[in-house]
Design a protein around this motif. Structure first.
Motif, PDB file in Angstrom:
ATOM      1  N   GLY A  71       0.823  -1.204   0.000  1.00  0.00           N
ATOM      2  CA  GLY A  71       0.000   0.000   0.000  1.00  0.00           C
ATOM      3  C   GLY A  71       0.853   1.248   0.000  1.00  0.00           C
ATOM      4  N   GLY A  72       0.650   2.084  -1.007  1.00  0.00           N
ATOM      5  CA  GLY A  72       1.435   3.326  -1.128  1.00  0.00           C
ATOM      6  C   GLY A  72       0.603   4.558  -0.816  1.00  0.00           C
ATOM      7  N   GLY A  73      -0.458   4.363  -0.014  1.00  0.00           N
ATOM      8  CA  GLY A  73      -1.245   5.514   0.444  1.00  0.00           C
ATOM      9  C   GLY A  73      -0.559   6.142   1.646  1.00  0.00           C
ATOM     10  N   PHE A  74      -1.312   6.927   2.397  1.00  0.00           N
ATOM     11  CA  PHE A  74      -0.706   7.629   3.531  1.00  0.00           C
ATOM     12  C   PHE A  74      -0.043   6.648   4.513  1.00  0.00           C
ATOM     13  N   GLY A  75      -0.699   5.511   4.806  1.00  0.00           N
ATOM     14  CA  GLY A  75      -0.147   4.554   5.773  1.00  0.00           C
ATOM     15  C   GLY A  75       1.226   4.076   5.335  1.00  0.00           C
ATOM     16  N   GLU A 117      -8.837  19.381   8.347  1.00  0.00           N
ATOM     17  CA  GLU A 117      -7.953  20.520   8.088  1.00  0.00           C
ATOM     18  C   GLU A 117      -6.594  20.046   7.562  1.00  0.00           C
ATOM     19  N   ALA A 118      -6.133  20.672   6.473  1.00  0.00           N
ATOM     20  CA  ALA A 118      -4.893  20.224   5.825  1.00  0.00           C
ATOM     21  C   ALA A 118      -3.678  20.318   6.747  1.00  0.00           C
ATOM     22  N   TYR A 119      -3.668  21.291   7.663  1.00  0.00           N
ATOM     23  CA  TYR A 119      -2.482  21.480   8.519  1.00  0.00           C
ATOM     24  C   TYR A 119      -2.288  20.319   9.486  1.00  0.00           C
ATOM     25  N   ILE A 120      -3.379  19.555   9.726  1.00  0.00           N
ATOM     26  CA  ILE A 120      -3.197  18.379  10.586  1.00  0.00           C
ATOM     27  C   ILE A 120      -3.309  17.083   9.781  1.00  0.00           C
ATOM     28  N   TYR A 121      -3.946  17.162   8.605  1.00  0.00           N
ATOM     29  CA  TYR A 121      -4.212  15.937   7.847  1.00  0.00           C
ATOM     30  C   TYR A 121      -3.025  15.529   6.967  1.00  0.00           C
ATOM     31  N   LEU A 122      -2.383  16.503   6.328  1.00  0.00           N
ATOM     32  CA  LEU A 122      -1.267  16.140   5.441  1.00  0.00           C
ATOM     33  C   LEU A 122      -0.074  15.703   6.295  1.00  0.00           C
ATOM     34  N   PRO A 123       0.423  14.488   6.059  1.00  0.00           N
ATOM     35  CA  PRO A 123       1.489  13.993   6.934  1.00  0.00           C
ATOM     36  C   PRO A 123       2.817  14.715   6.704  1.00  0.00           C
ATOM     37  N   GLY A 493      -5.977   2.534  17.760  1.00  0.00           N
ATOM     38  CA  GLY A 493      -6.520   3.852  18.080  1.00  0.00           C
ATOM     39  C   GLY A 493      -7.248   4.452  16.892  1.00  0.00           C
ATOM     40  N   PHE A 494      -8.458   4.952  17.129  1.00  0.00           N
ATOM     41  CA  PHE A 494      -9.208   5.588  16.049  1.00  0.00           C
ATOM     42  C   PHE A 494      -9.295   7.081  16.313  1.00  0.00           C
ATOM     43  N   THR A 495      -8.997   7.860  15.304  1.00  0.00           N
ATOM     44  CA  THR A 495      -9.252   9.303  15.385  1.00  0.00           C
ATOM     45  C   THR A 495      -9.799   9.769  14.045  1.00  0.00           C
ATOM     46  N   THR A 496     -10.591  10.843  14.090  1.00  0.00           N
ATOM     47  CA  THR A 496     -11.145  11.415  12.847  1.00  0.00           C
ATOM     48  C   THR A 496     -10.006  11.743  11.888  1.00  0.00           C
ATOM     49  N   ASN A 497      -8.859  12.113  12.456  1.00  0.00           N
ATOM     50  CA  ASN A 497      -7.706  12.464  11.634  1.00  0.00           C
ATOM     51  C   ASN A 497      -6.829  11.213  11.452  1.00  0.00           C
ATOM     52  N   HIS A 500      -2.931  10.788  11.769  1.00  0.00           N
ATOM     53  CA  HIS A 500      -2.355  10.883  13.111  1.00  0.00           C
ATOM     54  C   HIS A 500      -2.143   9.470  13.672  1.00  0.00           C
ATOM     55  N   ALA A 501      -3.187   8.639  13.577  1.00  0.00           N
ATOM     56  CA  ALA A 501      -3.079   7.275  14.104  1.00  0.00           C
ATOM     57  C   ALA A 501      -2.066   6.456  13.292  1.00  0.00           C
ATOM     58  N   MET A 502      -2.041   6.688  11.973  1.00  0.00           N
ATOM     59  CA  MET A 502      -1.082   5.950  11.131  1.00  0.00           C
ATOM     60  C   MET A 502       0.356   6.269  11.546  1.00  0.00           C
TER      61      MET A 502
END
Ligand code: NDP
Length: 600
Positions: A71-75, A117-123, A493-497, A500-502
């Motif tokens: 998997g080459g997504g965010f994770g 929000e992009a400032y917290i979502y974009l790794p 751990g589950f979070t809306t963002n 963060h958990a990844m």
């Protein structure tokens, strides 16, 4: 706090509760999650990758790598980046898309953007010295950021793009995983990290006639710009003379409908259940604010958001958006932090806060949509978290265009596809193009969604092992499957963002790999005892509320109206992501990998 009366509220909670029940009952179906059509065989063309002009050819691989990431997504990207930081060099990412990005590789439909929000979502923003251009980044910026992560951490090197894993088998004598793919690869890896992603297999409605349609069709996650013209900003000139149907009104349809509505000669939007559409208020990043950010700012902001969304208290809400507002309102209404909290009243007060929020959402539809019948159809009657809340500033207004018609199927959905169009409510709507905004598989088996099974020690497959529910230690390792790591929300751990958990899981995996190096271990594996203990804990602290789920309108959140008792075991850690992150951090602190079987 006393329970407000209907006079105080301006609406009757009992009447609303009854209305919600009626609306849910209209939509309940005995086939629940079985109603959808899996995309395979005669429908397989819906999965073709429209973003690759010419598939690349290469020879099958038969080599060996130290770490394979599926998997080459965010994770996969975050795991790859964190492992590089720890000094791991021999990494191979295997990805079915033609590039990195995962969901952002596939979802390029016009208007695609992230609601977090992009400032917290974009790794890895600070690591890449990048500040997104807007509060809610659009898909091309997120895709390009994904590619930049891969470049910065040298993850293109040795990657297998356009490649799907077909089997993963543990070779006991060699203590290696054998990875087989649809490119005839058969290579070895010492460690494997599975980051398959939760929502990536598109689905179609299980109705007749799809392949009898003589016009053009595609799923939103395979947008055909060759047909529609334009780009992610819209201006879909190819639709100028076309009659178009969009089936579905979830988060994807909400974002692409305004663009199709603006460009098509005629647009019919087929709705089964309306989404809740709150204010978006996107804005460009203030360069002055960006220039003042202090090192550590992204982590601090991510944690601030996570504390608030977990029901905690912070001095300042840094993100201050629809997500944090929802939670703040629920908490302040229920006053459950107050000194005089009456715990019996909390659920009732939470319900009232929810009614109030949804009244606001329904009033918004009435204010923005000129035709009162259409406005009424667009009002969602269910509790806000029964479905994914949406945020958009031009979706509802699109229905004021004379060329756009909302086809309200009164909870029944479209009936069939004909040679010439879509049949709903007994009426045929003739169209040139059908766009399926019908979402992704959720709740189908892990193997079906990932596309491969995993065979561990003694020929045991993961699907056999998990037939009665997932079994893991911390959601990351599972007994009988050495050197295999999982990045997902389940039992973790589950979070809306999500990113963060990844990131937390990637650090956790990085720690274990580093320990293997230090202690010169050939393999590690969760012990059965540690796994049993964790599964018991997951079940004991589960917050899966079957009453709430049952009262909800059907959707993928509640297994299409049939809440799955396995969700107790397969769900996330019920005390929330913050306690989960503390547990895994403390486990690492201890330094002895307790509950892990070690082979030298
Ligand atoms: P969803 O599963 O949310 O929506 C599918 C839609 O198809 C629903 O409206 C569903 O109706 C409808 N549908 C299914 N079958 C039929 C039928 N027979 N007739 C008519 N309608 C039908 O998929 P999405 O792609 O919209 O979103 C999936 C998830 O992806 C989101 O929940 C979100 O997590 C993520 N996402 C996030 C975005 C963001 O951040 N902005 C944007 C897009 C997606 P019904 O509701 O009645 O089941």
């Amino acid at each position: 706090m006393a329970i407000p009366t209907k006079e105080d509220l301006g609406f009757d909670p009992d009447a609303l509760r009854e209305k919600y029940r009626i609306e849910r009952d209209k939509r309940l179906r005995t086939d629940a999650n079985e109603q959808y059509q899996e995309i395979k065989e005669e429908y397989a063309a819906f999965l073709d990758d429209p973003y690759i002009a010419h598939p690349t050819s290469r020879s099958p691989l038969t080599d060996e790598v130290e770490i394979a990431i599926i998997g080459g997504g965010f994770g996969g990207l975050i795991a790859g980046a964190r492992l590089r930081e720890l000094g791991f060099e021999d990494i191979r990412i295997i990805e079915k898309g033609g590039d990195f990005g995962g969901t952002w590789y596939w979802n390029r439909y016009p208007g695609a953007a992230c609601d977090t929000e992009a400032y917290i979502y974009l790794p890895l923003l600070e690591e890449l010295d990048y500040v997104p251009s807007q509060k809610y980044a659009h898909a091309p910026e997120i895709l390009s950021h994904s590619q930049n992560i891969a470049k910065k951490y040298n993850l293109y090197e040795n990657a297998c793009l356009e490649t799907e894993v077909t089997a993963l088998n543990w070779d006991e004598p060699a203590s290696r995983w054998i990875i087989q793919t649809n490119r005839d690869d058969k290579f070895k890896a010492r460690f494997v990290i599975m980051s398959n992603g939760p929502l990536h297999r598109p689905k179609l409605p299980g109705i007749e006639g799809i392949n009898s349609f003589r016009g053009h069709m595609f799923h939103t996650s395979r947008w055909d710009y060759g047909y529609t013209g334009g780009d992610s900003n819209g201006r879909l000139n190819g639709l100028k003379n076309k009659r178009v149907a969009i089936i579905g009104t979830g988060a994807t349809a909400v974002q692409c409908t305004p663009h199709v509505g603006e460009s098509a000669k005629q647009l019919y939007v087929f709705q089964r259940t309306p989404s809740s559409i709150d204010v978006r208020a996107n804005r460009k990043t203030d360069p002055h604010w960006a220039s003042q950010l202090k090192p550590g700012w992204q982590k601090e902001r991510m944690e601030n958001f996570n504390i608030l969304c977990s029901g905690g208290v912070v001095e300042e809400d840094l993100v201050k958006d629809g997500w944090t507002e929802i939670i703040r309102n629920l908490i302040s209404m229920a006053n459950y932090r107050g000194e005089n909290t009456n715990w019996d009243e909390v659920p009732k007060l939470m319900e009232i806060a929810d009614f109030q929020k949804m009244e606001q959402i329904r009033n918004r539809a009435a204010e923005l949509v000129n035709d009162s019948k259409t406005a009424e159809s667009l009002k969602p009657y269910y509790r806000q978290f029964c479905k994914r809340p949406c945020f958009h500033d031009s979706y509802l207004q699109t229905f004021n265009r004379p060329s756009v018609e909302l086809v309200d199927t009164n909870g029944k959905g479209v009936e069939r596809i004909t040679n010439n169009g879509v049949l709903a409510g007994g009426k045929e709507y003739e169209v040139d193009c059908i766009i399926f905004a019908t979402g992704f598989e959720v709740g189908t088996s892990y193997v079906r969604r990932s596309g491969y099974d995993v065979t561990g020690r003694h020929g045991m497959t993961l699907s056999e092992k998990w037939a009665d529910g997932m079994r893991t230690l911390h959601g990351v390792m599972t007994n009988g499957f050495p050197n295999l790591f999982i990045i997902s929300n389940s039992q973790a751990g589950f979070t809306t963002n999500f990113p963060h958990a990844m990131d937390e899981t990637s650090r956790h995996i990085g720690y274990m790999l580093k320990q293997c190096e230090k202690e010169r271990l050939s393999s590690i594996e969760a012990s059965k005892e540690a796994e049993d203990e964790w599964v018991d804990e997951i079940i004991a602290v589960s917050r899966f509320a079957s009453d709430f789920q049952e009262s909800c309108t059907p959707g993928y959140y509640n297994n299409e109206g049939k809440p799955n008792p396995k969700s107790v075991q397969n769900g996330p850690y019920g005390k929330g992501s913050r306690p989960y992150f503390r547990i895994t951090a403390a486990w690492r602190e201890e330094g002895n990998m307790s509950g892990i079987l070690k082979s030298p």
